[in-house]
Design an enzyme around this catalytic site. Structure first.
Site, PDB file in Angstrom:
ATOM      1  CG  HIS A 172      -5.641   3.602   1.682  1.00 20.09           C
ATOM      2  ND1 HIS A 172      -5.214   2.318   1.455  1.00 20.09           N
ATOM      3  CD2 HIS A 172      -6.966   3.636   1.360  1.00 20.09           C
ATOM      4  CE1 HIS A 172      -6.234   1.579   1.014  1.00 20.09           C
ATOM      5  NE2 HIS A 172      -7.307   2.363   0.944  1.00 20.09           N
ATOM      6  CG  ASP A 187      -2.200   0.811   1.005  1.00 25.12           C
ATOM      7  OD1 ASP A 187      -2.312   1.482  -0.031  1.00 25.12           O
ATOM      8  OD2 ASP A 187      -3.069   0.800   1.887  1.00 25.12           O
ATOM      9  CB  SER A 242      -9.543  -0.255   1.244  1.00 24.54           C
ATOM     10  OG  SER A 242      -9.237   0.150  -0.058  1.00 24.54           O
TER      11      SER A 242
END
Length: 558
Positions: A170, A73, A469
């Site tokens: 994120h 990520d 996600s």
């Protein structure tokens, strides 16, 4: 407010247990209730009857080997109190700031530190143990050349000044859902309502300078996480290096909670349901309009200005990456987000999921029992996990957040579409501290009591989160739980291969389950066509809602 013959009113969302998603997954055995004075269920204070963590520790009290999740990520905060002891800082790597990898270290207190100390991170990298990759001759030559380059390469050690603490919002949110752990214990002082001590690395209690901390739990707070930072550029080499690095460093689970920008595989096709609808007489005008637009469409290179040219070498690189992901997935489960487009097709590489590989494509569902409004679905979906929701107002369905005070300013009518309840539940998870996080939080006391290891940045340690996600992160956490249970039973070196892990998770799913604290079984919704629910539950939910308790019990069974 009345509009015609429809009566709408503002509804305030009821508070709910901030770890509700762990109950929905079966990680926590929770009983919700009792009824509130208004006749509803109290979702805020469930009775906790047990946890999967207890199940593993009771079966094998002496087992301590954690599972390792490799997160591909945008990076993870290394200083977050709920993550710092779960993140493997030695193995975590940044493939964005240096093509051969960068790792972050604390600057020495005394002498100046060279910001460009070289170090080798890919020594000994290979595809040994992966079996046949089914590569063509040119693809074999390409991969061999890249591996030789990586094996001889040198990356750098950087002093940690910004790094993932700037760009990793994120990844930090995803990491918390997987391995977040409590970093504080509450002192027995009734006058203090906030945690006032921390448990340091050596187990001693120290004063807590952070007024914003929660006793937070991920799905498996006893496992560890390797952060592999990648970017969004169309660089197949970077993603090949990321997957090879995860495999070489002993990952038990690989988590990819985003798509990969393959210029061909990542392009979503036109909705087949739309084509079917356009054949109906009522939609002839729409069909004519689409035909005229297609005739006027410029070449693909113009409507996709950032697409990589179709040179032979580029195609070889992307083809090699796809085959490598599939091969690695057979050895290590690869958990992928299905995508947030509301389409009946999955993003790449979730769309590589098949019965003969270990790629697990994860969709999202809400406590109302419906697919999350944004969640992709379709024939390749593996299973689903809880997440947040999204409003929809199309001719197929009306899904509106009635808790929004602005809803009374508009007139919503479902027409011929179906009314689907909107869920206000979100996933609470860890946030990148300070202004670069999702919450952008700032502790009003930070000038007096700066957050741990983040002086001057402020608070904002938690955020609401969701999407596929978030759902994929929860599934990766369950995969880690099962891997850790397997190690507890068979020894620290034991591993569940990707096919076995995937099969175990699928067997622990239920297409008729309800998503706690809700009570409605999983139900199809008409997203892209009125008759779409007739395609069946597998089309919308794959094998169904995952139950961590069932998955772990199957591993621990004699």
């Amino acid at each position: 407010m009345a509009n015609g013959n429809t009566q709408f009113s503002f509804q305030h969302p009821q508070s709910y247990y901030y770890l509700w998603h762990l109950a929905a997954l079966g990680v926590i055995d929770a009983t919700f209730g009792p009824l509130t004075p208004g006749g509803g269920v109290d979702y805020s204070s469930p009775t906790i009857n047990g946890t999967v963590w207890d199940t593993i520790s009771e079966a094998f009290p002496a087992a301590t080997a954690p599972a390792t999740v490799a997160l591909i990520d945008v990076g993870v905060s290394r200083s977050h109190p709920n993550l710092k002891s779960r993140l493997d800082a030695v193995k975590s790597i940044d493939l964005v700031s240096h093509p051969y990898g960068a790792k972050y270290v604390a600057a020495p207190a005394a002498s100046p530190y060279d910001p460009e100390v070289k170090a080798a991170f890919f020594a000994g990298i290979s595809t040994a143990g992966l079996g046949t990759l089914n590569l063509t001759g040119p693809e074999t030559a390409y991969l061999g050349s890249l591996i030789a380059e990586l094996a001889a390469s040198e990356g750098v050690l950087h002093t940690l000044i910004e790094g993932d603490e700037t760009f990793g919002s994120h990844g930090t949110a995803v990491a918390g859902l997987v391995v977040g752990e409590p970093a504080a214990s509450v002192a027995p002082n009734p006058a203090i309502t906030l945690p006032d001590v921390l448990i340091s690395d050596d187990g001693t209690a120290v004063p807590n300078p952070n007024r914003n901390m929660l006793p937070y739990f991920g799905v498996d707070p006893l496992s560890r996480l390797i952060s592999i930072r990648t970017g969004f550029e169309q660089q197949p080499d970077q993603f090949i290096a990321a997957f090879l690095y995860a495999f070489a460093n002993g990952a038990d689970v690989i988590l990819l909670p985003r798509g990969i920008p393959d210029p061909v595989r990542s392009v979503l096709n036109a909705k087949p349901e739309l084509s079917q609808d356009l054949d109906d007489r009522a939609n002839w005008e729409r069909a004519d309009l689409f035909a005229r637009l297609e005739e006027a469409t410029p070449p693909a290179s113009e409507i996709r200005p950032h697409a990589v040219g179709k040179t032979g070498n580029r195609e070889i690189a992307w083809n090699t990456l796809a085959k490598l992901i599939v091969a690695i997935s057979r050895k290590v489960p690869v958990v992928c987000a299905a995508g947030n487009d509301g389409e009946s097709q999955l993003i790449y590489p979730a769309n590589l999921a098949a019965a003969n590989n270990g790629i697990i494509a994860v969709g999202a569902v809400t406590p109302h029992g419906y697919r999350s409004g944004y969640s992709n679905y379709g024939a390749k979906l593996t299973l689903v996990a809880p997440s947040d929701d999204f409003e929809i107002y199309t001719r197929h369905q009306l899904r509106v957040d009635r808790t929004n005070p602005m809803v009374d300013q508009h007139y919503y009518h479902p027409g011929k579409g179906k009314v689907i309840p909107h869920s206000h539940f979100s996933l609470l998870t860890t946030d990148l501290p300070g202004t670069f996080g999702y919450a952008g939080g700032s502790d009003p006391y930070s000038s007096i009591l700066p957050p741990l290891d983040n002086q001057g940045i402020g608070g904002g340690y938690y955020t609401t989160f969701g999407g596929t996600s978030g759902a994929a992160a929860l599934v990766a956490g369950v995969a880690a739980l099962t891997a850790r249970a397997h190690k507890a039973k068979h020894g620290a070196a034991a591993k569940l291969d990707g096919l076995t892990s995937k099969a175990n998770l699928i067997a622990a799913c239920d297409q008729n389950a309800s998503v706690k604290p809700g009570t409605t079984p999983l139900t199809q919704d008409p997203m892209n066509a009125d008759n779409e629910p007739a395609k069946g539950k597998t089309y919308f939910f794959g094998a169904g809602l995952l139950d961590a308790g069932k998955a772990v019990a199957a591993i621990l069974a004699p």
